[in-house]
Design a protein around this motif. Structure first.
Motif, PDB file in Angstrom:
ATOM      1  N   ALA A 149     -27.586   4.615 133.542  1.00  0.00           N
ATOM      2  CA  ALA A 149     -27.429   4.035 132.372  1.00  0.00           C
ATOM      3  C   ALA A 149     -26.356   4.387 131.582  1.00  0.00           C
ATOM      4  O   ALA A 149     -26.458   3.476 130.603  1.00  0.00           O
ATOM      5  CB  ALA A 149     -28.135   5.539 130.991  1.00  0.00           C
ATOM      6  N   ALA A 150     -25.215   4.777 132.029  1.00  0.00           N
ATOM      7  CA  ALA A 150     -23.304   4.401 131.644  1.00  0.00           C
ATOM      8  C   ALA A 150     -23.616   3.552 132.242  1.00  0.00           C
ATOM      9  O   ALA A 150     -22.492   3.092 131.400  1.00  0.00           O
ATOM     10  CB  ALA A 150     -23.065   6.322 132.512  1.00  0.00           C
ATOM     11  N   ARG A 151     -23.835   3.067 133.773  1.00  0.00           N
ATOM     12  CA  ARG A 151     -23.129   1.370 133.953  1.00  0.00           C
ATOM     13  C   ARG A 151     -23.848   0.522 133.153  1.00  0.00           C
ATOM     14  O   ARG A 151     -23.172  -0.364 132.486  1.00  0.00           O
ATOM     15  CB  ARG A 151     -23.638   1.332 135.561  1.00  0.00           C
ATOM     16  N   ALA A 152     -24.902   0.694 132.416  1.00  0.00           N
ATOM     17  CA  ALA A 152     -25.960  -0.275 132.053  1.00  0.00           C
ATOM     18  C   ALA A 152     -25.463  -0.082 130.367  1.00  0.00           C
ATOM     19  O   ALA A 152     -24.820  -1.359 129.949  1.00  0.00           O
ATOM     20  CB  ALA A 152     -26.960  -0.442 131.418  1.00  0.00           C
ATOM     21  N   PHE A 153     -24.652   0.337 129.619  1.00  0.00           N
ATOM     22  CA  PHE A 153     -24.613   0.700 128.441  1.00  0.00           C
ATOM     23  C   PHE A 153     -23.027  -0.065 128.795  1.00  0.00           C
ATOM     24  O   PHE A 153     -22.486  -0.541 127.912  1.00  0.00           O
ATOM     25  CB  PHE A 153     -24.402   2.267 128.223  1.00  0.00           C
ATOM     26  N   THR A 154     -21.714   0.425 129.481  1.00  0.00           N
ATOM     27  CA  THR A 154     -20.674  -0.320 129.729  1.00  0.00           C
ATOM     28  C   THR A 154     -20.255  -0.808 130.144  1.00  0.00           C
ATOM     29  O   THR A 154     -19.104  -1.638 130.216  1.00  0.00           O
ATOM     30  CB  THR A 154     -19.482   1.259 130.482  1.00  0.00           C
ATOM     31  N   ASN A 155     -21.234  -2.084 130.657  1.00  0.00           N
ATOM     32  CA  ASN A 155     -20.930  -2.658 131.875  1.00  0.00           C
ATOM     33  C   ASN A 155     -20.125  -2.786 132.944  1.00  0.00           C
ATOM     34  O   ASN A 155     -19.613  -3.797 133.061  1.00  0.00           O
ATOM     35  CB  ASN A 155     -21.320  -4.184 131.112  1.00  0.00           C
ATOM     36  N   ARG A 156     -20.433  -1.582 133.113  1.00  0.00           N
ATOM     37  CA  ARG A 156     -19.442  -0.969 134.789  1.00  0.00           C
ATOM     38  C   ARG A 156     -19.085  -0.839 135.611  1.00  0.00           C
ATOM     39  O   ARG A 156     -21.178  -0.237 135.485  1.00  0.00           O
ATOM     40  CB  ARG A 156     -18.136  -0.343 133.989  1.00  0.00           C
ATOM     41  N   PRO A 157     -19.224  -0.512 136.921  1.00  0.00           N
ATOM     42  CA  PRO A 157     -19.570   0.180 137.930  1.00  0.00           C
ATOM     43  C   PRO A 157     -19.453   1.034 138.278  1.00  0.00           C
ATOM     44  O   PRO A 157     -20.279   1.576 139.277  1.00  0.00           O
ATOM     45  CB  PRO A 157     -19.221  -0.996 139.036  1.00  0.00           C
ATOM     46  N   MET A 158     -18.490   1.555 137.922  1.00  0.00           N
ATOM     47  CA  MET A 158     -17.577   2.765 138.750  1.00  0.00           C
ATOM     48  C   MET A 158     -17.925   4.228 138.403  1.00  0.00           C
ATOM     49  O   MET A 158     -17.724   3.702 137.250  1.00  0.00           O
ATOM     50  CB  MET A 158     -16.064   2.409 138.765  1.00  0.00           C
ATOM     51  N   ILE A 159     -18.399   5.385 139.516  1.00  0.00           N
ATOM     52  CA  ILE A 159     -17.843   6.071 138.107  1.00  0.00           C
ATOM     53  C   ILE A 159     -16.932   7.437 138.905  1.00  0.00           C
ATOM     54  O   ILE A 159     -16.740   6.629 140.102  1.00  0.00           O
ATOM     55  CB  ILE A 159     -19.601   7.586 138.671  1.00  0.00           C
ATOM     56  N   ALA A 160     -17.150   8.801 138.575  1.00  0.00           N
ATOM     57  CA  ALA A 160     -16.104   9.416 139.152  1.00  0.00           C
ATOM     58  C   ALA A 160     -16.658  10.757 139.028  1.00  0.00           C
ATOM     59  O   ALA A 160     -17.206  11.159 138.096  1.00  0.00           O
ATOM     60  CB  ALA A 160     -14.409   9.441 138.379  1.00  0.00           C
ATOM     61  N   LYS A 161     -16.587  11.133 139.700  1.00  0.00           N
ATOM     62  CA  LYS A 161     -17.066  12.794 140.411  1.00  0.00           C
ATOM     63  C   LYS A 161     -15.497  14.173 140.958  1.00  0.00           C
ATOM     64  O   LYS A 161     -15.400  13.628 141.415  1.00  0.00           O
ATOM     65  CB  LYS A 161     -18.461  12.615 141.025  1.00  0.00           C
TER      66      LYS A 161
END
Length: 439
Positions: A122-134
């Motif tokens: 959902a975060a990727r779809a909303f921002t149109n960005r591929p990466m996450i940080a954890k």
């Protein structure tokens, strides 16, 4: 031969390692359950245990909670799953959104793993960005992206200031690793320096506010503030994984932080003992899941999502987890911690108790490890002591999570807490010679 041993020998022929999940594996064989009720589990050989695991935090009211059993039994007669909507899923969503103001809308799935997976997508779809940080070492379920750097070691974790993205499973695609940024938990300065290198590519920062695998030390307020401010400055979503920690307080662990996440993943206690997961957040973000919206970007479905059994059990569980019950469970937890600290002092061993609200983790060291790398070194040095402690607890009728974490349930009383403290006093005496210095 005990019945548990007999069952394990059968299981070895049909299940890899004789198990379906690693958590139940014990030496010389797993314990098999015959029945459970309230805080008591009875194994197939007739031995009773007080359960301080509660299926790894998923049974807030213990086993076979009568109101849940009654409600689910009635629903079973009406069916277990349909390709049609149910009123109970609306009622449960209304309950959760009324409980936590930042939960404007909810989407139900079938597990905590699915909830985190949906949150990341959902975060990727909303921002149109591929990466996450954890955070390095954080556990977020069995999803390739979330598993990155779940269990790195000194041979592969890289420098502290620039941790490597390490696969959990051999063969994980490089594309997965290249789209996950890893940072040290509770170190705001280092984390921000790392995040700045990816500010135009990051969709979300994934945070467990009291991470089990990272010593269960709560996220510091200045750390959450720093992450929150950075996310707002760079249009990145702040995502909390509260699959475990939603039991911390009436509104979950996030109740204890002035700034709130954009999205939250839920699971465990909201299922009332049945499989469940959920994604919750603002209507603006959740609208990407709405097939009737012009913002629709993410088709999310599931055969058993929002099934009426899980919805019924979860609604009852959360209705009964009132503020009064939360306070009661906090008080029991504090009683346990006070008694355990006194027991350690009497035996003359250093310990730490971490956690938040209604659960805690025990370390044979003081102060507690503060981030994953310290936790790893502590656990490697004290493998023998931790195993001996767990074995002693089991032998004396206490079930704990394998990290020596304790999750009391609302059906417990001071009597069960006092019994836990009594057994732990004996356990301290038993393991004292095995405790190793690790710093």
């Amino acid at each position: 031969m005990s019945k548990s041993k007999f069952l394990y020998e059968r299981a070895l022929h049909v299940l890899p390692g004789g198990i379906s999940r690693n958590l139940i594996l014990r030496d010389p064989h797993p314990v098999y359950v015959a029945k459970a009720s309230g805080f008591t589990v009875t194994d197939v050989d007739g031995k009773n245990y007080i359960d301080f695991s509660n299926n790894v935090a998923s049974l807030i009211h213990g086993h076979a909670y009568p109101p849940i059993v009654e409600a689910v039994t009635e629903q079973l007669k009406k069916g277990t799953a349909y390709m049609l909507g149910t009123e109970i899923e609306i009622e449960f969503a209304e309950l959760l959104t009324s409980r936590v103001p930042q939960f404007e809308q909810v989407r139900f799935v079938n597990s905590g793993t699915e909830a985190v997976m949906a949150m990341v997508k959902a975060a990727r779809a909303f921002t149109n960005r591929p990466m996450i940080a954890k955070a390095e070492g954080a556990y977020h379920g069995s999803y390739d992206t979330a598993e990155v750097s779940q269990d790195p070691n000194p041979d592969n974790w890289g420098s502290y200031n620039n941790p490597k993205s390490v696969p959990h499973v051999v063969g994980t695609p490089d594309g997965v690793l290249n789209n996950v940024v890893v940072f040290p938990f509770n170190d705001a300065q280092t984390t921000i320096q790392i995040l700045n290198n990816y500010k135009d590519k990051l969709a979300a920062i994934l945070i467990d506010p009291v991470p089990h695998r990272i010593s269960m030390v709560p996220a510091q307020r200045d750390f959450i503030y720093a992450i929150y401010d950075w996310c707002k400055a760079h249009n990145v979503l702040l995502c909390f994984d509260e699959v475990v920690t939603f039991r911390c307080d009436f509104q979950g662990a996030q109740e204890n932080y002035p700034v709130k996440p954009d999205l939250t993943s839920l699971g465990k206690i909201i299922g009332g003992g049945f499989p469940i997961g959920a994604l919750a957040g603002s209507k603006k973000i959740m609208d990407i899941l709405n097939p009737r919206s012009t913002n629709y970007r993410y088709a999310l479905s599931g055969t058993f999502s929002a099934n009426p059994i899980s919805m019924t059990a979860g609604k009852i569980a959360m209705e009964h987890y009132t503020q009064e019950k939360v306070n009661y469970l906090k008080a029991l937890t504090e009683r346990a911690k006070t008694q355990i600290l006194d027991a350690a002092k009497s035996v003359g061993i250093p310990i730490s108790l971490t956690g938040m609200g209604t659960f805690f983790r025990l370390f044979f060291t003081h102060p507690a490890p503060q981030h994953y790398r310290e936790t790893y070194l502590y656990e490697q040095a004290n493998k023998q002591a931790i195993k001996a402690a767990l074995d002693y607890l089991y032998e004396n009728g206490i079930i704990a999570i394998n990290s020596l974490t304790f999750m009391p349930s609302t059906v417990m009383t001071e009597k069960e807490i006092d019994r836990l403290s009594e057994v732990i006093l004996g356990m301290f005496k038993h393991v004292k010679p095995l405790i190793k210095e690790w710093r």
